[in-house]
Design an enzyme around this catalytic site. Structure first.
Site, PDB file in Angstrom:
ATOM      1  N   ARG A 242     -33.992  -3.842 -38.640  1.00  0.00           N
ATOM      2  CA  ARG A 242     -33.345  -3.430 -37.391  1.00  0.00           C
ATOM      3  C   ARG A 242     -34.344  -2.826 -36.404  1.00  0.00           C
ATOM      4  NH1 ARG A 242     -27.616  -1.019 -39.772  1.00  0.00           N
ATOM      5  NH2 ARG A 242     -26.660  -3.047 -40.047  1.00  0.00           N
TER       6      ARG A 242
ATOM      7  N   LYS B  59     -10.635 -10.531 -48.575  1.00  0.00           N
ATOM      8  CA  LYS B  59      -9.251 -10.311 -48.151  1.00  0.00           C
ATOM      9  C   LYS B  59      -8.820 -11.116 -46.929  1.00  0.00           C
ATOM     10  CE  LYS B  59      -8.989  -5.665 -50.049  1.00  0.00           C
ATOM     11  NZ  LYS B  59      -8.863  -4.246 -49.768  1.00  0.00           N
TER      12      LYS B  59
ATOM     13  N   GLY C 179     -23.352  -9.410 -42.065  1.00  0.00           N
ATOM     14  CA  GLY C 179     -22.827  -8.979 -43.358  1.00  0.00           C
ATOM     15  C   GLY C 179     -23.347  -9.777 -44.539  1.00  0.00           C
TER      16      GLY C 179
ATOM     17  N   GLY D  65     -19.530  -5.875 -38.473  1.00  0.00           N
ATOM     18  CA  GLY D  65     -18.236  -5.527 -37.864  1.00  0.00           C
ATOM     19  C   GLY D  65     -18.109  -6.025 -36.439  1.00  0.00           C
TER      20      GLY D  65
END
Length: 398
Positions: free
Chosen positions: A41, A202, A355, A378
């Protein structure tokens, strides 16, 4: 949301102080030694920082790290980041002892063009996550231009990611510009056919994404744990597999919506099952929807692998978010590995949505074969949902 935003190249920064929001939320060694275990990063911010310095700006960089919840926690200080950033830029970084306190104010006031000041962890301030106007105004007061380059944080309306734009001309850095060009471009005007691959555990966490992509995509591929909810909804048996009972009706609605819209919705036709959630569990392949009691699905099966790889072979654009199975266990990583390999061979524009998918592509050595790997998990998910991102919406339109 308008994806066409002004960038650092659209403003004159010569001789000006620039407040630059970076994403320096890097992983640190657990032993409290202050060692950064992955500086990706920090490296990602270098092109924008170097450009600003080359243009004669004085750079006031800021970032959050971890979740100190408004308290000063020495283990979450950005001091190690200042050291590493200095090594990468080949220059001394001035470190402030606070965010908008006396030390930061004095150092910002004295900052000269060509110098870099790093403020302390923005979340040491209670007002940061509340988007407190007083904090935003104090941060903005140190600079003349605001540049946002922390894509991983743009889905949060915080003082340093959105609030400061109320007080300064706000533009994007090169990192956010790239995200807007690729993900924004894929959503607004994709090269077709557009294939979306959605995995992860999910259905509930991907509702918005599936819903939004059903309006845009030509094909949607479902893998990972959420496939078993779709399977159970259609009357299949899923044994001890991950299952969200409350989302079965939703899954049926999505299947119907795909039919109504003429979108191909591909679900697993076979699955690799195991007698325990363990890396060395006994495993076998069964047809989808035929998982016996005491067994659980941990990966897509070989027939499904072929089906999914064929679907991306002639795609124009592919967006991938979420692994196909329990990628952390080698025995159940084959589906994810096969999809990554298929994407490395296609001529399509390939966009990896941060992710676990980004980690998979990097671990497997295919990162350089992808068109774009998102820097925000996110944020990229909310982007794909079609949600407005506060840290992007606040930037000046072209």
């Amino acid at each position: 949301m308008n994806y066409n935003k002004k960038t650092v190249k659209d403003v004159d920064v010569k001789g000006k102080k620039v407040l630059l929001r970076c994403d320096f939320n890097v992983p640190m060694a657990k032993d409290g030694s202050g060692v950064i275990t992955d500086d990706k990063r920090i490296r990602a911010a270098l092109p924008t920082i170097q450009y600003l310095l080359d243009q004669g700006a004085a750079v006031i960089a800021c970032s959050h790290m971890g979740k100190p919840k408004g308290e000063v926690k020495p283990e979450l200080s950005l001091k190690p980041v200042a050291v590493r950033l200095g090594e990468l830029l080949g220059k001394d970084i001035i470190m402030a002892a606070d965010v908008v306190g006396p030390d930061a104010q004095a150092k910002a006031a004295a900052l000269q063009p060509g110098q870099v000041l790093l403020l302390e962890n923005t979340r040491f301030e209670k007002g940061e996550t509340k988007n407190d106007p007083a904090l935003a105004k104090a941060m903005a007061g140190m600079a003349e231009v605001y540049v946002s380059d922390a894509f991983g944080a743009v889905h949060r309306a915080h003082a340093s990611t959105a609030g400061v734009a109320d007080y300064l001309p706000a533009v994007s850095g090169f990192l956010i510009q790239k995200e807007l060009d690729f993900i924004g471009g894929a959503l607004a005007n994709p090269k077709r056919p557009l294939v979306a691959i959605l995995g992860g555990s999910k259905v509930s966490s991907k509702i918005g994404v599936i819903n939004n992509l059903l309006e845009i995509a030509d094909t949607i591929i479902i893998g990972g744990g959420m496939a078993y909810t779709f399977s159970a909804a259609q009357g299949g048996t899923v044994g001890d597999s991950l299952l969200e009972e409350d989302w079965k009706d939703y899954s049926l609605e999505m299947i119907q919506k795909a039919k109504d819209k003429g979108v191909k919705l591909l679900l697993p036709v076979d699955t690799v099952i195991a007698d325990a959630f363990a890396p060395d569990a006994n495993s076998k392949v069964v047809k989808a929807g035929e998982i016996p009691d005491g067994w659980q699905g941990l990966d897509i099966g070989p027939e499904t692998v072929k089906l999914y790889c064929d679907a991306v072979a002639d795609a124009g654009t592919v967006i991938w978010n979420g692994p196909m199975g329990v990628f952390e266990f080698a025995a159940f990583a084959k589906g994810t590995e096969a999809v990554a390999e298929a994407l490395s061979k296609t001529n399509a524009i390939t966009i990896i949505g941060g992710g676990d998918s980004a980690a998979a592509v990097q671990q497997l050595g295919y990162a350089d074969k992808m068109t774009h790997i998102s820097t925000g998990g996110g944020a990229s998910l909310e982007f794909l949902e079609g949600k407005e991102l506060p840290g992007v919406a606040c930037l000046l339109d072209q």
